[in-house]
Scaffold this active site. Structure first.
Site, PDB file in Angstrom:
ATOM      1  N   SER A 134      58.209  -0.405  39.824  1.00  0.00           N
ATOM      2  CA  SER A 134      56.945  -0.141  39.060  1.00  0.00           C
ATOM      3  C   SER A 134      55.928  -0.141  40.039  1.00  0.00           C
ATOM      4  O   SER A 134      56.273  -0.013  41.321  1.00  0.00           O
ATOM      5  CB  SER A 134      56.916  -0.910  37.690  1.00  0.00           C
ATOM      6  OG  SER A 134      55.913  -0.659  36.825  1.00  0.00           O
ATOM      7  N   TYR A 150      49.779   8.085  38.584  1.00  0.00           N
ATOM      8  CA  TYR A 150      50.525   7.063  39.025  1.00  0.00           C
ATOM      9  C   TYR A 150      50.595   5.801  37.924  1.00  0.00           C
ATOM     10  O   TYR A 150      51.915   5.223  37.359  1.00  0.00           O
ATOM     11  CB  TYR A 150      50.208   6.552  40.301  1.00  0.00           C
ATOM     12  CG  TYR A 150      51.070   5.516  40.973  1.00  0.00           C
ATOM     13  CD1 TYR A 150      52.279   5.925  41.458  1.00  0.00           C
ATOM     14  CD2 TYR A 150      50.728   4.260  40.994  1.00  0.00           C
ATOM     15  CE1 TYR A 150      53.376   5.042  42.143  1.00  0.00           C
ATOM     16  CE2 TYR A 150      51.374   3.346  41.649  1.00  0.00           C
ATOM     17  CZ  TYR A 150      52.737   3.740  42.078  1.00  0.00           C
ATOM     18  OH  TYR A 150      53.637   2.608  42.796  1.00  0.00           O
ATOM     19  N   LYS A 154      53.872   4.522  35.690  1.00  0.00           N
ATOM     20  CA  LYS A 154      54.430   3.203  35.607  1.00  0.00           C
ATOM     21  C   LYS A 154      54.442   2.237  34.340  1.00  0.00           C
ATOM     22  O   LYS A 154      55.202   1.431  34.312  1.00  0.00           O
ATOM     23  CB  LYS A 154      53.771   2.443  36.891  1.00  0.00           C
ATOM     24  CG  LYS A 154      54.227   3.288  38.272  1.00  0.00           C
ATOM     25  CD  LYS A 154      55.589   3.016  38.656  1.00  0.00           C
ATOM     26  CE  LYS A 154      55.703   3.550  39.930  1.00  0.00           C
ATOM     27  NZ  LYS A 154      57.305   3.917  40.382  1.00  0.00           N
TER      28      LYS A 154
END
Length: 229
Positions: A134, A150, A154
């Protein structure tokens, strides 16, 4: 242990594979093309076993899992490392949603596909662990205005990690979403202060149960410390 690593051909995945074999483990090294794994295979021909696997293609993941099950009765660790970073500096007004979709496909759906198809093999293993790579960018508590694809991917991966932790809670399987730190890789860049080798060794310590981690934690740093959700 038999450790499956996605994105094993470069960056943290490469460092993880090397760290694992140097400690005597067997690595199922995954990449989209076996040629990308040539260096690892040449260095550790008896411990690194290549698997062609594209995390964005469910058929590819299913075929890889079937091949693995033909050769091994079980695996002990899944490390979902393969990742993508697009639109890093894009403002929301300029965001390319096709790249957002691509990011989700790699960073979220990819680990979900891998767990879906490899979980039966993992259930037959020992001292099992699932690690989803992560990022601190996935923390809602410390969210910032940027890295939309992104960061969102995550955060969603953290949710999936918590769900799987609950799903396998009666099977004594450790499940973590782990922030690897800012490390020198193609994704992290040359200015990154951290070493992928250091992070890799910390992750293998977690796999080997050398770090004591509170059983309620699921989002942690690579050194085992808690991350803010």
């Amino acid at each position: 242990m038999k450790i499956l690593v996605t994105g094993a051909n470069r960056g943290l995945g490469y460092a993880l594979s090397k760290a694992a074999v140097l400690r005597g483990h067997t690595v199922l090294a995954c990449a989209r093309n076996e040629d990308q794994l040539k260096d690892l295979i040449e260095q550790y021909p008896n411990q690194v076993h290549p698997l062609e696997l594209d995390v964005t293609d469910e058929k590819s993941v299913a075929v890889a899992a079937a091949k693995a099950s033909e050769k091994w009765e079980s695996i002990d660790v899944i490390i979902n490392n393969a990742g993508a970073l697009y639109e890093r500096d894009a403002k929301i007004e300029d965001l390319d949603f096709s790249l957002l979709e691509r990011t989700m496909n790699v960073n979220l759906y990819g680990p979900m596909r891998v767990v879906k198809h490899f979980l039966p093999l993992l259930f037959k293993g020992t001292d099992q662990t699932i690690i989803n790579i992560s990022s601190d960018a996935g923390s809602i508590t410390t969210a910032y205005g940027g890295d939309y694809p992104y960061a969102i991917s995550k955060t969603a991966l953290n949710m999936f990690t918590k769900q799987i932790k609950h799903y396998v809670s009666n099977k004594n399987i450790n499940v973590y979403a782990i922030h690897p730190g800012w490390i020198k890789t193609d994704m992290g860049g040359e200015r990154a202060p951290g070493s992928p080798d250091d992070t890799a060794n910390n992750l293998i310590d977690i796999v080997e149960k050398k770090k004591i981690i509170d059983e309620d934690l699921f989002f942690i740093k690579h050194d085992g410390e808690s991350m803010k959700i």
